[in-house]
Structure formats: C-alpha cells, structure tokens
Design a protein around this motif. Structure first.
Motif, mmCIF file in Angstrom:
data_model
loop_
_atom_site.group_PDB
_atom_site.id
_atom_site.type_symbol
_atom_site.label_atom_id
_atom_site.label_comp_id
_atom_site.label_asym_id
_atom_site.label_seq_id
_atom_site.Cartn_x
_atom_site.Cartn_y
_atom_site.Cartn_z
ATOM 1 N N PRO A 18 0.947 -1.391 0.020
ATOM 2 C CA PRO A 18 0.214 -0.071 0.166
ATOM 3 C C PRO A 18 1.008 1.100 -0.144
ATOM 4 N N GLY A 19 2.127 1.056 0.360
ATOM 5 C CA GLY A 19 2.938 2.416 0.608
ATOM 6 C C GLY A 19 3.158 2.747 -0.828
ATOM 7 N N VAL A 20 3.432 2.021 -1.754
ATOM 8 C CA VAL A 20 3.675 2.583 -2.981
ATOM 9 C C VAL A 20 2.633 3.082 -3.566
ATOM 10 N N CYS A 21 1.539 2.710 -3.404
ATOM 11 C CA CYS A 21 0.208 3.118 -3.956
ATOM 12 C C CYS A 21 0.085 4.571 -3.276
ATOM 13 N N HIS A 22 0.244 4.588 -2.159
ATOM 14 C CA HIS A 22 0.126 5.957 -1.297
ATOM 15 C C HIS A 22 1.023 7.061 -1.916
ATOM 16 N N LEU A 26 -0.009 10.558 -3.652
ATOM 17 C CA LEU A 26 0.636 11.640 -3.161
ATOM 18 C C LEU A 26 1.241 12.409 -4.413
ATOM 19 N N MET A 27 1.842 11.635 -5.179
ATOM 20 C CA MET A 27 2.532 12.144 -6.383
ATOM 21 C C MET A 27 1.535 13.007 -7.438
ATOM 22 N N MET A 28 0.323 12.315 -7.656
ATOM 23 C CA MET A 28 -0.698 12.493 -8.605
ATOM 24 C C MET A 28 -1.302 13.915 -7.794
ATOM 25 N N LEU A 29 -1.579 13.894 -6.723
ATOM 26 C CA LEU A 29 -2.118 15.065 -6.017
ATOM 27 C C LEU A 29 -1.250 16.217 -6.056
ATOM 28 N N LEU A 140 8.111 12.055 -7.547
ATOM 29 C CA LEU A 140 7.759 10.485 -7.114
ATOM 30 C C LEU A 140 8.765 10.164 -5.982
ATOM 31 N N ALA A 141 10.003 10.715 -5.763
ATOM 32 C CA ALA A 141 11.070 10.343 -4.955
ATOM 33 C C ALA A 141 10.684 11.003 -3.591
ATOM 34 N N LEU A 142 10.276 12.149 -3.754
ATOM 35 C CA LEU A 142 9.789 13.069 -2.647
ATOM 36 C C LEU A 142 8.515 12.513 -1.956
ATOM 37 N N SER A 143 7.450 12.123 -2.924
ATOM 38 C CA SER A 143 6.367 11.429 -2.141
ATOM 39 C C SER A 143 6.497 10.005 -1.519
ATOM 40 N N GLY A 144 7.422 9.395 -2.351
ATOM 41 C CA GLY A 144 7.792 8.173 -1.502
ATOM 42 C C GLY A 144 8.724 8.609 -0.395
ATOM 43 N N GLY A 145 9.322 9.469 -0.349
ATOM 44 C CA GLY A 145 10.058 10.094 1.061
ATOM 45 C C GLY A 145 9.046 10.264 2.066
ATOM 46 N N VAL A 146 7.961 11.020 1.747
ATOM 47 C CA VAL A 146 7.131 11.431 2.877
ATOM 48 C C VAL A 146 6.430 10.249 3.179
ATOM 49 N N VAL A 147 5.794 9.500 2.504
ATOM 50 C CA VAL A 147 5.292 8.251 2.845
ATOM 51 C C VAL A 147 5.999 7.422 3.671
ATOM 52 N N ASN A 148 7.271 7.147 3.462
ATOM 53 C CA ASN A 148 8.296 6.543 4.250
ATOM 54 C C ASN A 148 8.500 7.098 5.529
#
Length: 152
Positions: A18-22, A26-29, A140-148
C-alpha cells in the motif's frame, strides 16, 4: 529460512504494497494541484507547453481498452468530487501511517482502501504526468520519502 523469518518477510512485503500506492497518490495530488494552480493564474492556455503533451498523452491513452473504464470508475467512485476524494485518500493514508497506536485491523483496511483509490486515481490521471516531464521522478521520490517518513 525459519517460519518466523518467513512470516516477518511476508509482513514487510505486505507493508510495502500500500505504501507504493500511497506514494503514487501523493505524487498525483501534488502534480494535479500544481497544474490546477498554474492554469488558474494563466492568461493564455497556449503559454503552457506541457498542455500539448498532456493532450497527446490523453489521446494515446484513449486508444487503449483499459483507460476509459478506469476513468469512468474513478469518476463514479469519487462521487463527482475526484479532487476532494484524492485529497481525502492521501490524507487518510498519511494519518493511518502516522497513527502508531490505532486499531491494527481498522488501520489495515483504511490503508488498503486508500491505496486502491490512489492507484485508481494514478491510472485515471496519467496524462498529468506529462506536465512535470522528467521532474516526475523527483516528485515521485519526494512523495515516496514523505510516505516512508510517515510510516510507523
């Protein structure tokens, strides 16, 4: 690998799903809100070079068998408010990830619901990826970082 190690590996694998989808949601938002704000202040639509890329990408997706049903499902699931629904899904995903002490079963369900909506939104909003161009990798990298960082 022992049974305990295997179950721990499975748990970690499921936690990544789910983290990847989140992160995609976030990236699309971020991208859709940036485009919306950029176009709101625009005096001429022709001054935005990324619009041509978005239109061409949307045209190429329209020729596929899966894109139109994905967009229709996205519109139906969001109750006519796709922007608000995407905000809600991303917010819900981040709150669930930040809440260390909430009920696990409810949080898991909310996480997967948010992930499914974020994935659907990503598919439906694919033409927006033309707006940032190669910058989509950074977003995408920033979004992944925020989710992480938000993950407990």
């Amino acid at each position: 690998m022992s049974t305990g190690e295997l179950s721990e590996a499975r748990r970690k694998t499921v936690a990544v799903g789910p983290g990847v989808c989140h992160a995609l949601g976030l990236m699309m938002l971020v991208i859709t809100e940036w485009v919306r704000a950029d176009l709101k202040d625009a005096t001429s639509m022709a001054s935005h070079g990324y619009l041509k890329g978005m239109i061409e990408f949307a045209g190429s997706l329209a020729d596929t068998d899966w894109y139109k049903p994905a967009v229709d499902l996205y519109d139906n699931v969001s109750f006519g408010e796709p922007r608000a629904a995407l905000w809600a899904a991303v917010f819900m995903a981040l709150v669930v990830r930040l809440n260390r002490y909430g009920p696990q079963e409810a949080q898991r369900l909310l996480s997967w619901v948010a992930a499914a909506y974020c994935l659907l939104a990503t598919l439906a909003l694919l033409p927006y990826l033309a707006a940032p161009g190669a910058g989509v990798i950074l977003v995408l990298a920033l979004s992944g970082g925020v989710v992480n960082v938000a993950t407990r």
